[in-house]
Design an enzyme around this catalytic site. Sequence first.
Site, PDB file in Angstrom:
ATOM      1  NE  ARG A  57      -3.655  -2.459   0.738  1.00  0.00           N
ATOM      2  CZ  ARG A  57      -4.709  -2.459   1.210  1.00  0.00           C
ATOM      3  NH1 ARG A  57      -5.490  -1.556   1.984  1.00  0.00           N
ATOM      4  NH2 ARG A  57      -5.490  -3.932   1.460  1.00  0.00           N
ATOM      5  NE  ARG A 117      -3.329  -1.018  11.187  1.00  0.00           N
ATOM      6  CZ  ARG A 117      -4.460  -0.581  10.272  1.00  0.00           C
ATOM      7  NH1 ARG A 117      -5.823  -0.870  10.352  1.00  0.00           N
ATOM      8  NH2 ARG A 117      -4.314   0.190   9.324  1.00  0.00           N
ATOM      9  CD  GLU A 158      -1.561   3.262   3.688  1.00  0.00           C
ATOM     10  OE1 GLU A 158      -1.989   4.406   3.640  1.00  0.00           O
ATOM     11  OE2 GLU A 158      -2.168   2.284   3.449  1.00  0.00           O
ATOM     12  CB  SER A 177     -12.059  -4.917   5.393  1.00  0.00           C
ATOM     13  OG  SER A 177     -11.733  -3.735   6.190  1.00  0.00           O
ATOM     14  NE  ARG A 187      -5.228   3.410  13.196  1.00  0.00           N
ATOM     15  CZ  ARG A 187      -6.439   3.350  13.357  1.00  0.00           C
ATOM     16  NH1 ARG A 187      -7.326   2.615  12.489  1.00  0.00           N
ATOM     17  NH2 ARG A 187      -7.290   4.149  14.290  1.00  0.00           N
ATOM     18  CG  HIS A 188      -1.944   3.324   7.806  1.00  0.00           C
ATOM     19  ND1 HIS A 188      -2.327   4.453   8.513  1.00  0.00           N
ATOM     20  CD2 HIS A 188      -2.799   2.722   6.961  1.00  0.00           C
ATOM     21  CE1 HIS A 188      -3.809   4.346   8.260  1.00  0.00           C
ATOM     22  NE2 HIS A 188      -4.252   3.299   7.583  1.00  0.00           N
ATOM     23  CD  GLU A 221     -10.009  -1.386   8.958  1.00  0.00           C
ATOM     24  OE1 GLU A 221     -10.250  -0.390   8.906  1.00  0.00           O
ATOM     25  OE2 GLU A 221      -9.289  -2.091   8.313  1.00  0.00           O
TER      26      GLU A 221
HETATM   27  P1  AMO Z   1      -8.583  -3.542   4.077  1.00  0.00           P
HETATM   28  O1  AMO Z   1      -7.950  -2.599   2.707  1.00  0.00           O
HETATM   29  O2  AMO Z   1      -9.412  -3.076   4.895  1.00  0.00           O
HETATM   30  O3  AMO Z   1      -9.449  -4.677   3.544  1.00  0.00           O
HETATM   31  O4  AMO Z   1      -7.366  -4.239   4.601  1.00  0.00           O
HETATM   32  C1  AMO Z   1      -7.576  -5.471   5.239  1.00  0.00           C
HETATM   33  C2  AMO Z   1      -6.543  -5.284   6.759  1.00  0.00           C
HETATM   34  O5  AMO Z   1      -5.481  -5.111   6.554  1.00  0.00           O
HETATM   35  C3  AMO Z   1      -4.788  -4.317   7.489  1.00  0.00           C
HETATM   36  N1  AMO Z   1      -4.063  -3.054   6.809  1.00  0.00           N
HETATM   37  C4  AMO Z   1      -2.948  -2.600   6.985  1.00  0.00           C
HETATM   38  N2  AMO Z   1      -2.077  -2.825   7.758  1.00  0.00           N
HETATM   39  C5  AMO Z   1      -0.934  -2.285   7.963  1.00  0.00           C
HETATM   40  N3  AMO Z   1      -0.596  -1.288   7.197  1.00  0.00           N
HETATM   41  C6  AMO Z   1      -1.585  -0.860   6.207  1.00  0.00           C
HETATM   42  N4  AMO Z   1      -1.056   0.214   5.308  1.00  0.00           N
HETATM   43  C7  AMO Z   1      -2.589  -1.572   6.122  1.00  0.00           C
HETATM   44  N5  AMO Z   1      -3.745  -1.353   5.536  1.00  0.00           N
HETATM   45  C8  AMO Z   1      -4.715  -2.401   5.696  1.00  0.00           C
HETATM   46  C9  AMO Z   1      -5.725  -3.748   8.404  1.00  0.00           C
HETATM   47  C10 AMO Z   1      -7.148  -3.924   7.703  1.00  0.00           C
HETATM   48  O6  AMO Z   1      -8.189  -4.313   8.525  1.00  0.00           O
HETATM   49  N6  AMO Z   1      -9.717  -7.046   0.278  1.00  0.00           N
HETATM   50  C11 AMO Z   1      -9.904  -6.386   1.599  1.00  0.00           C
HETATM   51  C12 AMO Z   1     -10.416  -7.625   2.651  1.00  0.00           C
HETATM   52  C13 AMO Z   1     -11.560  -8.359   2.173  1.00  0.00           C
HETATM   53  O7  AMO Z   1     -12.501  -8.117   2.094  1.00  0.00           O
HETATM   54  O8  AMO Z   1     -11.219  -9.516   1.892  1.00  0.00           O
HETATM   55  C14 AMO Z   1      -8.979  -5.635   2.056  1.00  0.00           C
HETATM   56  O9  AMO Z   1      -7.720  -5.591   2.078  1.00  0.00           O
HETATM   57  O10 AMO Z   1      -5.776  -4.799   9.520  1.00  0.00           O
END
Ligand code: AMO
Length: 443
Positions: free
Chosen positions: A220, A417, A222, A369, A228-229, A366
């Site tokens: 990602r 997380r 970011e 998802s 948290r990212h 969170e």
């Molecule tokens: P989403 O984008 O909400 O959903 O991501 C799912 C989980 O991934 C973690 N997360 C992260 N952890 C660390 N750094 C980040 N930048 C980051 N972004 C997300 C979180 C989050 O809840 N495809 C959907 C999932 C699905 O519906 O199956 C998805 O990726 O814990």
Amino acid sequence: MQEMTGVVPCTSTPYSEFKDNVDKVVTIKGALHNIREMSDFAFIIVRTARELIQCVYSPEFSDYRLSDDVVEQAAAKVTGKVVKSETRDGSERYELQIHNIEILSKPAAVPPVVISKKQVNCDLSVNLDFRPVTLRNPKERAIFKIQEGIQRGFREFLQGQGFTEIHTPKINFAGAEGGTNVFKLDYFGKTVYLAQSPQLYKQALVPVYERVFEIAPVFRAEHHDTSRHLNEYISMDFEMGYIDSFTDIMNMETGALKYIMQLLKTEYAPEVELLKAEIPEITTIPCIKFKDAKEMCVKKLKNITDMKDFEPEEEAFLGKWAKQQYNSDFLFVTHYLSKKRPFYTMDDPDDPEVTLSFDLLFRGIEITSGGQRIHDYNMQVEKMKKLGMNPEEFETYLMLHKYGAPPHGGLGLGLERLTMHLLGFKNVRLAAMFPRDINRVTP
Ligand code: AMO
């Protein structure tokens, strides 16, 4: 001729076998983690894969004499007699009276950070700069042993439920989650994207295997430096077909989390104890609709302006509420607004403004998802068009729908997380072995 037997015998006696070897001579292999020399004796702590073993040097025990090569971080083979002793609190422990130390490899320099104390006492950035060294500290390495336990629990539980483990490509033709946080890559003159999630592929595999899971890195881009990212994290995903409702996914996750926590308590007890981790008790996990949770936040908190999603302080509030009301560290929030969920999410037929989706909050943050996906071809194409997407660009993804897919859904759980909140860390970087963020791509 040399022949391979397929057996590599363990030549180091694990500490767990010391109690059966009292007064016997054994050999251990490990790093000289900490050396405390007194006038005529020394304590040498040997760090093996998962243990710290106290060894005592004294000329009384043998003719062996400490050489200049006996320095901290040297890799060594230590031979000695196992003796029983007592800790300060009176519990029994075993140590080794050294007969000989064979140095297998001597470090070229003294570590830049003290790693032989109980914990690494330095700034986070220094800890991360010297990660190959700081990870040797028992508390630091315990974090990732726990993380191994989480992944193992996820895998074992799902395998027991008939899931097939898959690996999907990380170089993709499109971003799966939309938004701007996708890394673009030049692929022989073509623009491609690093996988934001395995979403498009795990869905494609439902008509193949029915139930699939993947534990793998995702990317990602970011643009902000937050606690948290990460720009690369481990996503634990599953996807399952023939569901009756999206709550089947939530039920499966509840089972997985129960299994993981139990595994941590039993097989990872030394690390849990070392890190003073509070492993949550899970019986059932309460659920609340987004709309009801939002109403409660608006009533209880000031200055809530975004009515379509939660601010971090709202999630924190909901986490506390779940703890007080249900004594639960977890809370499922369901039926998020359709506008805020990705294109593959199924809208609620009873109220198309909301989706058959959920997030899981753990201690107010969170971690997951998930939800039900659209399986009907026309419905998916229509939704893409409504969102301004070009279905032609997703032709290979849409083969799933076009050629028949069962009702299905799944989730993505962020490993770092979950680890972060399990261990009570304020920053997710501490739960990543070699974190990648906007300012860091090394070590
Ligand atoms: P989403 O984008 O909400 O959903 O991501 C799912 C989980 O991934 C973690 N997360 C992260 N952890 C660390 N750094 C980040 N930048 C980051 N972004 C997300 C979180 C989050 O809840 N495809 C959907 C999932 C699905 O519906 O199956 C998805 O990726 O814990």
